[in-house]
Design a protein around this motif. Structure first.
Motif, PDB file in Angstrom:
ATOM      1  N   LEU A  28       0.836  -1.203   0.000  1.00  0.00           N
ATOM      2  CA  LEU A  28       0.000   0.000   0.000  1.00  0.00           C
ATOM      3  C   LEU A  28       0.870   1.253   0.000  1.00  0.00           C
ATOM      4  O   LEU A  28       0.608   2.214  -0.732  1.00  0.00           O
ATOM      5  CB  LEU A  28      -0.911  -0.006   1.228  1.00  0.00           C
ATOM      6  CG  LEU A  28      -1.747   1.264   1.462  1.00  0.00           C
ATOM      7  CD1 LEU A  28      -2.715   1.490   0.307  1.00  0.00           C
ATOM      8  CD2 LEU A  28      -2.504   1.167   2.790  1.00  0.00           C
ATOM      9  N   ALA A  29       1.933   1.245   0.798  1.00  0.00           N
ATOM     10  CA  ALA A  29       2.797   2.423   0.934  1.00  0.00           C
ATOM     11  C   ALA A  29       3.520   2.769  -0.363  1.00  0.00           C
ATOM     12  O   ALA A  29       3.811   3.941  -0.617  1.00  0.00           O
ATOM     13  CB  ALA A  29       3.810   2.195   2.056  1.00  0.00           C
ATOM     14  N   ILE A  30       3.798   1.772  -1.195  1.00  0.00           N
ATOM     15  CA  ILE A  30       4.567   2.029  -2.423  1.00  0.00           C
ATOM     16  C   ILE A  30       3.676   2.102  -3.660  1.00  0.00           C
ATOM     17  O   ILE A  30       4.177   2.027  -4.781  1.00  0.00           O
ATOM     18  CB  ILE A  30       5.656   0.955  -2.628  1.00  0.00           C
ATOM     19  CG1 ILE A  30       5.024  -0.430  -2.782  1.00  0.00           C
ATOM     20  CG2 ILE A  30       6.655   0.972  -1.484  1.00  0.00           C
ATOM     21  CD1 ILE A  30       6.014  -1.503  -3.174  1.00  0.00           C
ATOM     22  N   TRP A  67      -2.271   7.157  -6.709  1.00  0.00           N
ATOM     23  CA  TRP A  67      -2.798   6.198  -5.728  1.00  0.00           C
ATOM     24  C   TRP A  67      -3.848   5.275  -6.335  1.00  0.00           C
ATOM     25  O   TRP A  67      -4.531   4.553  -5.606  1.00  0.00           O
ATOM     26  CB  TRP A  67      -3.370   6.939  -4.514  1.00  0.00           C
ATOM     27  CG  TRP A  67      -2.283   7.563  -3.707  1.00  0.00           C
ATOM     28  CD1 TRP A  67      -1.845   8.850  -3.770  1.00  0.00           C
ATOM     29  CD2 TRP A  67      -1.455   6.905  -2.744  1.00  0.00           C
ATOM     30  NE1 TRP A  67      -0.799   9.047  -2.901  1.00  0.00           N
ATOM     31  CE2 TRP A  67      -0.541   7.863  -2.264  1.00  0.00           C
ATOM     32  CE3 TRP A  67      -1.401   5.602  -2.244  1.00  0.00           C
ATOM     33  CZ2 TRP A  67       0.418   7.562  -1.299  1.00  0.00           C
ATOM     34  CZ3 TRP A  67      -0.457   5.286  -1.295  1.00  0.00           C
ATOM     35  CH2 TRP A  67       0.446   6.266  -0.827  1.00  0.00           C
ATOM     36  N   ARG A  68      -3.942   5.285  -7.664  1.00  0.00           N
ATOM     37  CA  ARG A  68      -4.885   4.381  -8.312  1.00  0.00           C
ATOM     38  C   ARG A  68      -4.468   2.938  -8.059  1.00  0.00           C
ATOM     39  O   ARG A  68      -3.300   2.584  -8.175  1.00  0.00           O
ATOM     40  CB  ARG A  68      -4.959   4.644  -9.814  1.00  0.00           C
ATOM     41  CG  ARG A  68      -5.534   6.005 -10.177  1.00  0.00           C
ATOM     42  CD  ARG A  68      -5.614   6.182 -11.679  1.00  0.00           C
ATOM     43  NE  ARG A  68      -6.593   5.273 -12.272  1.00  0.00           N
ATOM     44  CZ  ARG A  68      -7.881   5.572 -12.424  1.00  0.00           C
ATOM     45  NH1 ARG A  68      -8.330   6.750 -12.033  1.00  0.00           N
ATOM     46  NH2 ARG A  68      -8.706   4.713 -12.972  1.00  0.00           N
ATOM     47  N   GLY A  69      -5.426   2.101  -7.724  1.00  0.00           N
ATOM     48  CA  GLY A  69      -5.139   0.686  -7.488  1.00  0.00           C
ATOM     49  C   GLY A  69      -4.702   0.372  -6.082  1.00  0.00           C
ATOM     50  O   GLY A  69      -4.267  -0.749  -5.803  1.00  0.00           O
ATOM     51  N   TRP A  70      -4.829   1.327  -5.144  1.00  0.00           N
ATOM     52  CA  TRP A  70      -4.344   1.093  -3.782  1.00  0.00           C
ATOM     53  C   TRP A  70      -5.076  -0.060  -3.100  1.00  0.00           C
ATOM     54  O   TRP A  70      -4.456  -0.839  -2.352  1.00  0.00           O
ATOM     55  CB  TRP A  70      -4.483   2.366  -2.949  1.00  0.00           C
ATOM     56  CG  TRP A  70      -5.900   2.732  -2.617  1.00  0.00           C
ATOM     57  CD1 TRP A  70      -6.703   3.593  -3.293  1.00  0.00           C
ATOM     58  CD2 TRP A  70      -6.691   2.228  -1.528  1.00  0.00           C
ATOM     59  NE1 TRP A  70      -7.944   3.666  -2.716  1.00  0.00           N
ATOM     60  CE2 TRP A  70      -7.971   2.843  -1.623  1.00  0.00           C
ATOM     61  CE3 TRP A  70      -6.440   1.334  -0.480  1.00  0.00           C
ATOM     62  CZ2 TRP A  70      -8.997   2.574  -0.720  1.00  0.00           C
ATOM     63  CZ3 TRP A  70      -7.469   1.068   0.421  1.00  0.00           C
ATOM     64  CH2 TRP A  70      -8.727   1.680   0.300  1.00  0.00           C
ATOM     65  N   ALA A  71      -6.369  -0.213  -3.357  1.00  0.00           N
ATOM     66  CA  ALA A  71      -7.121  -1.288  -2.713  1.00  0.00           C
ATOM     67  C   ALA A  71      -6.666  -2.650  -3.208  1.00  0.00           C
ATOM     68  O   ALA A  71      -6.552  -3.614  -2.432  1.00  0.00           O
ATOM     69  CB  ALA A  71      -8.621  -1.100  -2.960  1.00  0.00           C
ATOM     70  N   GLY A  72      -6.388  -2.733  -4.512  1.00  0.00           N
ATOM     71  CA  GLY A  72      -5.863  -3.984  -5.059  1.00  0.00           C
ATOM     72  C   GLY A  72      -4.518  -4.330  -4.471  1.00  0.00           C
ATOM     73  O   GLY A  72      -4.213  -5.511  -4.219  1.00  0.00           O
ATOM     74  N   LYS A  73      -3.700  -3.311  -4.249  1.00  0.00           N
ATOM     75  CA  LYS A  73      -2.392  -3.536  -3.627  1.00  0.00           C
ATOM     76  C   LYS A  73      -2.553  -4.058  -2.200  1.00  0.00           C
ATOM     77  O   LYS A  73      -1.921  -5.039  -1.801  1.00  0.00           O
ATOM     78  CB  LYS A  73      -1.588  -2.228  -3.603  1.00  0.00           C
ATOM     79  CG  LYS A  73      -1.193  -1.689  -4.956  1.00  0.00           C
ATOM     80  CD  LYS A  73      -0.022  -2.433  -5.542  1.00  0.00           C
ATOM     81  CE  LYS A  73       1.276  -2.076  -4.862  1.00  0.00           C
ATOM     82  NZ  LYS A  73       2.431  -2.790  -5.441  1.00  0.00           N
ATOM     83  N   PHE A  74      -3.402  -3.397  -1.428  1.00  0.00           N
ATOM     84  CA  PHE A  74      -3.537  -3.744  -0.014  1.00  0.00           C
ATOM     85  C   PHE A  74      -4.165  -5.126   0.186  1.00  0.00           C
ATOM     86  O   PHE A  74      -3.609  -5.986   0.879  1.00  0.00           O
ATOM     87  CB  PHE A  74      -4.369  -2.686   0.706  1.00  0.00           C
ATOM     88  CG  PHE A  74      -4.553  -2.959   2.172  1.00  0.00           C
ATOM     89  CD1 PHE A  74      -3.495  -2.799   3.061  1.00  0.00           C
ATOM     90  CD2 PHE A  74      -5.779  -3.388   2.669  1.00  0.00           C
ATOM     91  CE1 PHE A  74      -3.661  -3.064   4.416  1.00  0.00           C
ATOM     92  CE2 PHE A  74      -5.950  -3.648   4.016  1.00  0.00           C
ATOM     93  CZ  PHE A  74      -4.892  -3.490   4.889  1.00  0.00           C
ATOM     94  N   PHE A  75      -5.312  -5.345  -0.439  1.00  0.00           N
ATOM     95  CA  PHE A  75      -6.013  -6.610  -0.225  1.00  0.00           C
ATOM     96  C   PHE A  75      -5.375  -7.761  -1.011  1.00  0.00           C
ATOM     97  O   PHE A  75      -5.273  -8.882  -0.500  1.00  0.00           O
ATOM     98  CB  PHE A  75      -7.491  -6.459  -0.616  1.00  0.00           C
ATOM     99  CG  PHE A  75      -8.260  -5.553   0.297  1.00  0.00           C
ATOM    100  CD1 PHE A  75      -8.593  -5.953   1.575  1.00  0.00           C
ATOM    101  CD2 PHE A  75      -8.628  -4.276  -0.117  1.00  0.00           C
ATOM    102  CE1 PHE A  75      -9.296  -5.101   2.433  1.00  0.00           C
ATOM    103  CE2 PHE A  75      -9.336  -3.428   0.729  1.00  0.00           C
ATOM    104  CZ  PHE A  75      -9.667  -3.844   2.002  1.00  0.00           C
ATOM    105  N   LEU A 143     -10.859  -0.973  -7.018  1.00  0.00           N
ATOM    106  CA  LEU A 143     -11.077  -2.406  -6.895  1.00  0.00           C
ATOM    107  C   LEU A 143     -12.559  -2.770  -6.895  1.00  0.00           C
ATOM    108  O   LEU A 143     -12.981  -3.725  -7.554  1.00  0.00           O
ATOM    109  CB  LEU A 143     -10.415  -2.895  -5.600  1.00  0.00           C
ATOM    110  CG  LEU A 143     -10.475  -4.398  -5.306  1.00  0.00           C
ATOM    111  CD1 LEU A 143      -9.664  -5.182  -6.317  1.00  0.00           C
ATOM    112  CD2 LEU A 143      -9.963  -4.678  -3.888  1.00  0.00           C
ATOM    113  N   PHE A 144     -13.365  -2.009  -6.181  1.00  0.00           N
ATOM    114  CA  PHE A 144     -14.729  -2.436  -5.917  1.00  0.00           C
ATOM    115  C   PHE A 144     -15.660  -2.260  -7.116  1.00  0.00           C
ATOM    116  O   PHE A 144     -16.614  -3.019  -7.271  1.00  0.00           O
ATOM    117  CB  PHE A 144     -15.266  -1.698  -4.688  1.00  0.00           C
ATOM    118  CG  PHE A 144     -14.465  -1.989  -3.451  1.00  0.00           C
ATOM    119  CD1 PHE A 144     -14.516  -3.234  -2.861  1.00  0.00           C
ATOM    120  CD2 PHE A 144     -13.611  -1.034  -2.916  1.00  0.00           C
ATOM    121  CE1 PHE A 144     -13.755  -3.520  -1.748  1.00  0.00           C
ATOM    122  CE2 PHE A 144     -12.839  -1.312  -1.797  1.00  0.00           C
ATOM    123  CZ  PHE A 144     -12.909  -2.565  -1.205  1.00  0.00           C
TER     124      PHE A 144
END
Length: 302
Positions: A28-30, A67-75, A143-144
């Motif tokens: 998420l951070a990167i 920050w596009r795609g942050w949810a995909g990165k995290f989950f 993501l959603f």
């Protein structure tokens, strides 16, 4: 730690939770760096350098695009990390009982490869949506809304279009990462620290974890870069097959395209993953990761 705790479902569960939290938060951070990497892979003519990619995206899409795609990165990478670290610990214990201490390198190899097969099955749907969101601003916001849109247009196949090249990227990476980490920990304690692991403070042990983690991430990124370029090409429909993607990218570009930013991205990321992972293990009453060979054989240290 109570030795009876090792090898229990609770032990592997804590390792899986540690892997999930460490991988999810570090990825998420990167996210901004990952956005740059993916766009440089998918649009190499437009984004020919890190600086041009950064300034062009800021000018055309604004700061939020980074920050596009942050949810995909995290989950997604949280799911991958939970399987990667938790199953690695499980398979390492399993294969060690079969092969014994004399085959440590083989144990690391087969354990990391076995764990990574399942880890990438968990990651693949999230990665499919994330890459499209990052490289195709009109595809979805995140993501959603990306999940149902991808399913509606391509079905289940769309989520796993890049599974084989994803395995091609992450299986070698995981094998090299875990093997390099394990051997680096062993080398650092025996040749640099020159103290038994249990005689070192937690701070010293986590310092060894960071050094070994950075070595593991840097070496792993070199090995897996060609497949990483193929994954980005397939997910963004720059090519419809593995061989066509290779031909369109070119053999030299497979190894060199986006490599500087990937090394910049992966080395510190893997270092932080190992640091967070071992910190969570210590908080949970587990030892830090890595085995150290002693004169009497292997030291069971995580």
């Amino acid at each position: 730690m109570d030795s009876a705790f090792e090898g229990t479902p609770r032990y592997y569960g804590l390792c899986a939770i540690g892997g999930m939290l460490s991988a999810g938060t570090t990825h998420l951070a990167i996210t901004p760096f990952d956005v740059l990497k993916v766009n440089m892979q998918v649009h190499p003519i437009k984004y020919y350098s890190i600086s041009s990619c950064f300034t062009t995206i800021l000018r055309e899409q604004g700061p939020s695009a980074l920050w596009r795609g942050w949810a995909g990165k995290f989950f997604g990478y949280g799911a991958q990390g939970g399987c990667r670290f938790g199953l690695y610990e499980y398979f390492k214990g399993f294969y060690s009982n079969i092969m014994g201490d004399c085959n440590r390198s083989v144990v690391y190899f087969v354990s990391s490869a076995s764990a990574e097969v399942f880890a990438n099955i968990a990651l693949c749907p999230f990665e499919a949506v994330k890459v499209r969101v990052q490289a195709q601003p009109c595809f979805a916001k995140g993501l959603f809304d990306g999940f149902p849109k991808l399913y509606a247009s391509e079905g289940t196949q769309g989520f796993y279009r890049g599974l084989i090249p994803l395995w091609g990227r992450n299986l070698p990476f995981a094998v090299v990462m875990f093997s390099t980490f394990e051997h680096s920990v062993d080398l650092l304690y025996r040749k640099v620290v020159k103290k038994r692991k249990e005689d070192c403070s937690i701070t010293q042990q986590l310092g060894v974890t960071c050094l070994a983690g950075y070595a593991a991430g840097s070496v792993g990124s070199l090995i897996s870069n060609p497949a990483d370029n193929i994954v980005a090409s397939l997910y963004n429909r720059k090519a419809d097959s593995l061989m066509l993607a290779i031909r369109k990218i070119g053999l030299t570009n497979l190894f060199t395209r986006s490599l500087p930013i990937r090394i910049l991205l992966v080395g510190p990321s893997i270092t932080m993953q190992w640091l967070f992972y071992d910190t969570i293990k210590v908080i949970g009453g587990l030892p830090t990761s890595g085995e150290v060979v002693t004169d009497s054989g292997r030291s069971k240290v995580g």
